[in-house]
Scaffold this motif. Structure first.
Motif, mmCIF file in Angstrom:
data_model
loop_
_atom_site.group_PDB
_atom_site.id
_atom_site.type_symbol
_atom_site.label_atom_id
_atom_site.label_comp_id
_atom_site.label_asym_id
_atom_site.label_seq_id
_atom_site.Cartn_x
_atom_site.Cartn_y
_atom_site.Cartn_z
ATOM 1 N N ARG A 81 0.571 -1.163 -0.098
ATOM 2 C CA ARG A 81 -0.160 0.064 -0.064
ATOM 3 C C ARG A 81 0.894 1.123 -0.110
ATOM 4 N NH1 ARG A 81 -2.512 -3.047 4.328
ATOM 5 N NH2 ARG A 81 -4.575 -3.602 3.623
ATOM 6 N N LEU A 86 -1.759 2.989 -3.146
ATOM 7 C CA LEU A 86 -3.234 2.306 -3.296
ATOM 8 C C LEU A 86 -3.600 1.533 -2.216
ATOM 9 C CD1 LEU A 86 -2.701 1.331 -6.985
ATOM 10 C CD2 LEU A 86 -3.930 3.266 -6.235
ATOM 11 N N ASP A 88 -6.689 -0.722 -2.380
ATOM 12 C CA ASP A 88 -7.825 -1.615 -2.572
ATOM 13 C C ASP A 88 -7.254 -2.795 -3.274
ATOM 14 O OD1 ASP A 88 -10.255 -2.861 -3.015
ATOM 15 O OD2 ASP A 88 -11.285 -1.334 -4.190
ATOM 16 N N GLU A 135 -6.925 -0.954 -9.376
ATOM 17 C CA GLU A 135 -7.260 0.536 -9.787
ATOM 18 C C GLU A 135 -7.405 0.568 -11.231
ATOM 19 O OE1 GLU A 135 -7.214 4.559 -9.174
ATOM 20 O OE2 GLU A 135 -7.329 2.825 -7.739
ATOM 21 N N LYS A 138 -11.187 -0.003 -11.886
ATOM 22 C CA LYS A 138 -11.947 1.047 -11.501
ATOM 23 C C LYS A 138 -11.970 2.439 -12.493
ATOM 24 C CE LYS A 138 -11.503 0.667 -6.459
ATOM 25 N NZ LYS A 138 -10.769 1.157 -5.060
ATOM 26 N N ARG A 139 -10.823 2.592 -12.966
ATOM 27 C CA ARG A 139 -10.629 3.764 -13.779
ATOM 28 C C ARG A 139 -11.364 3.177 -15.399
ATOM 29 N NH1 ARG A 139 -4.541 5.782 -13.061
ATOM 30 N NH2 ARG A 139 -4.747 6.328 -10.969
#
Length: 245
Positions: A81, A86, A88, A135, A138-139
């Motif tokens: 992390r 990040l 998640d 990530e 998500k994007r």
């Protein structure tokens, strides 16, 4: 889309396993994953000089500091992390596999200091890759809805030519093979003229160079370049249930 699965997988990274209390000749057990076999284990009495120096210096520092050589799942997650910014990791199902793997390394692997360094780097790299993949989803959530039509699965018993068939199929421009560098760090690929300047490409190329330096015999067993099509094990290992480990 070309997908490749096989009974066992190979890992270009040699995992050096050695007992901390071993003879003075610095003999080391080297476990190498090769196509068609879970692992080939050989004995070597001549570690690379930088590795011998690292191991001896690390043992001395460890005695002076009384440091704990064990891996910590929580610490690995936190380091991933912190390194990426990040937090998640997606579905938590991967934690069971990671927990069991860390337990096995701590209780069974008998890694020397350099082996621990390599294992930590491998686990941390996988966790960072998982964070980046989540990530990316998500994007660009639409990528999860893209249909995969008529995937090709290459299956076979060990040493039956599945790698050769995989490479042959990858020569057809109608097939999308999974290049090693992209498998090692999944994500949207750059434009073709920018691939070699992509940090993921450079990192993968350097990783192969170091791997073949640490174990020169590995290249004779299986010669892989950063642009070669590789197996889907890199994707599967992010669940920590793949036989890579």
């Amino acid at each position: 889309c070309l997908r490749h699965a096989r009974v066992s997988s190979r890992a270009v990274e040699p995992v050096l396993r050695a007992q901390d209390r071993r003879p003075r000749d610095e003999s080391t057990t080297i476990a190498i994953r090769i196509p068609g076999r879970i692992a080939a284990v050989a004995r070597s009495n001549s570690q690379r000089v930088p590795i011998r120096i690292f191991n001896r210096a690390s043992r001395l520092l460890g005695m002076l500091r009384a440091s704990d050589p064990h891996f910590s799942q929580d610490q690995l997650l936190e380091d991933a992390r912190r390194s990426t910014g990040l937090d998640d990791f997606g579905d938590d199902h991967f934690r069971d596999g990671l927990e069991e793997l860390v337990r096995g390394y701590n209780r069974e692997a008998l890694l020397n200091p350099f082996g621990r360094l390599m294992v930590r780097g491998e686990l941390l790299g996988i966790l960072k890759s998982r964070l980046a993949v989540v990530e990316g989803w998500k994007r660009s959530p639409a990528c999860l809805e893209a249909p995969v039509r008529r995937p090709i699965f290459v299956l076979g018993l060990p040493r039956t030519g599945t790698t050769a068939l995989h490479d042959l199929l990858a020569q057809d421009p109608a097939h999308q093979a999974l290049d090693y560098w992209l498998a090692a760090a999944p994500g949207p690929p750059p434009e073709p003229d920018r691939i070699k300047s992509d940090p993921r490409y450079k990192t993968a190329r350097q990783f192969l160079r170091v791997s073949y330096y640490l174990d020169p015999g590995l290249r004779a067993i299986h010669n892989l370049t950063v642009d070669d099509p590789d197996e889907c094990r890199h994707l599967l290992q992010e669940s920590f249930t793949d036989d890579t480990f």
